[in-house]
Design a protein around this motif. Structure first.
Motif, short mmCIF file in Angstrom:
data_model
loop_
_atom_site.label_atom_id
_atom_site.label_comp_id
_atom_site.label_asym_id
_atom_site.label_seq_id
_atom_site.Cartn_x
_atom_site.Cartn_y
_atom_site.Cartn_z
N PRO A 152 1.09 -0.99 -0.26
CA PRO A 152 0.07 -0.07 -0.04
C PRO A 152 0.65 1.01 0.11
O PRO A 152 2.06 1.48 0.69
CB PRO A 152 -0.64 -0.68 1.41
CG PRO A 152 -0.80 -1.43 1.45
CD PRO A 152 0.41 -1.76 1.48
N ASN B 145 -2.38 7.80 0.17
CA ASN B 145 -3.72 6.82 -0.39
C ASN B 145 -4.87 7.26 -0.41
O ASN B 145 -4.47 8.70 0.75
CB ASN B 145 -3.78 5.38 0.19
CG ASN B 145 -3.50 5.48 1.64
OD1 ASN B 145 -4.39 6.17 2.27
ND2 ASN B 145 -2.09 5.18 1.78
N GLU C 77 -7.41 5.58 1.38
CA GLU C 77 -7.86 5.23 2.70
C GLU C 77 -8.80 5.52 3.68
O GLU C 77 -7.51 6.64 4.83
CB GLU C 77 -7.17 4.15 3.21
CG GLU C 77 -6.29 3.03 2.67
CD GLU C 77 -6.85 2.15 1.34
OE1 GLU C 77 -8.80 1.77 2.28
OE2 GLU C 77 -6.34 1.83 1.28
N GLN D 266 -3.57 -2.38 -2.95
CA GLN D 266 -2.07 -1.95 -3.57
C GLN D 266 -1.69 -1.94 -5.36
O GLN D 266 -3.51 -3.21 -5.62
CB GLN D 266 -1.46 -2.98 -2.59
CG GLN D 266 -1.52 -3.90 -2.92
CD GLN D 266 -0.87 -5.12 -2.00
OE1 GLN D 266 0.04 -5.26 -2.08
NE2 GLN D 266 -0.75 -6.86 -1.39
#
Length: 276
Positions: free
Chosen positions: A118, A122, A124, A141
């Protein structure tokens, strides 16, 4: 379903991959593990018994080797005569294939796949994904894949295997075997890991000179975040004149002028020989 033999199923990597394969509706996993401890882990986690290598290879269309780089050559030599013609053997790292440790067998496919892990930057939002630094659990990822030998149409199957074992996968990149070796050990370990170790040692040096550990750690990690965001164009920004001047004078002190020689093919080969 495609029958997939997972060698090293009870090891650390085998258990990771096995957990994702257990969720797959495309692959039926035949788990192979020689150690009693590993067999017990497989039974406890998945409620299934391991099978012998011979039983798995008699049926498997795909063979995934979740074993250490140093064992790939020995393991493949013991099983290669039992692999079905037309089957695919999947390695999880480029080192052993690039070093020439895979036995010659013209009627099978060799495929290599490796996770990118990952990324630092990002989108997330779930805490489980944020804490999944290795990948393969909750965080998205990328993966890199190489078709080492075999018919071109087999690449699609190898990519499906990669997407299953490293899920959730958001990007899949096709590279050559040499390109994968340049990425690891070249880029990821020789360069990035080494520089990160230097950064940690630099933080420890600042602490040894009197700065509180918590302050030094917050300062380092925070600056890594914004500096990396600028350098890798995650944000639209520039460094200050002072920062650019520090880099201009700091880089020659920290780095040899010929440091990029680590990407010369002879250097990559030597690095791989050391780890296989």
């Amino acid at each position: 379903m495609i029958k997939l033999a997972l060698f090293g199923a009870g090891g650390k990597m085998g258990m990771r991959l096995g957990a994702n394969l257990a969720k797959s509706d495309e692959f039926e996993t035949l788990r192979v593990e020689i150690s009693p401890e590993g067999q017990a882990r497989v039974k406890a986690a998945f409620g299934t018994d391991c099978v012998t290598a011979e039983a798995a290879l008699a049926e498997a269309q795909v063979v995934v080797l979740a074993v250490p780089d140093t064992h790939i050559g020995a393991v493949t030599k013991t099983i290669i005569d039992k692999v079905r013609p037309g089957a695919m053997v999947v390695c999880l790292d480029a080192a052993a294939p690039y070093a020439g440790h895979l036995p010659v067998r013209d009627d099978i496919t060799y495929f290599v796949t490796h996770p990118c892990h990952p990324p630092i930057f990002n989108d997330e939002t779930d805490m489980a994904a944020k804490r999944d630094h290795f990948g393969g659990i909750a965080a998205k990822q990328g993966v890199v894949n190489a078709l080492v030998q075999g018919p071109e149409q087999d690449y699609a199957l190898g990519e499906r295997v990669a997407n299953a074992i490293y899920a959730p996968v958001v990007r899949s990149h096709r590279v050559t075997l040499e390109g994968m070796a340049l990425l690891e050990p070249g880029l990821s370990e020789t360069v990035v890991a080494s520089l990160l170790v230097v950064m940690r040692e630099a933080m420890d040096e600042v602490v040894a000179r009197g700065v509180p550990h918590a302050a030094a750690r917050d300062f380092l990690l925070g600056h890594m975040n914004i500096l990396a965001a600028v350098i890798f164009e995650e944000v639209d920004g520039v460094f200050s004149d002072a920062a650019n001047k520090a880099i201009e004078f700091g880089k020659p002190v920290l780095m040899r002028e010929d440091w990029k020689r680590v990407f010369e093919i002879d250097e990559i080969r030597a690095s791989i020989e050391r780890i296989t």
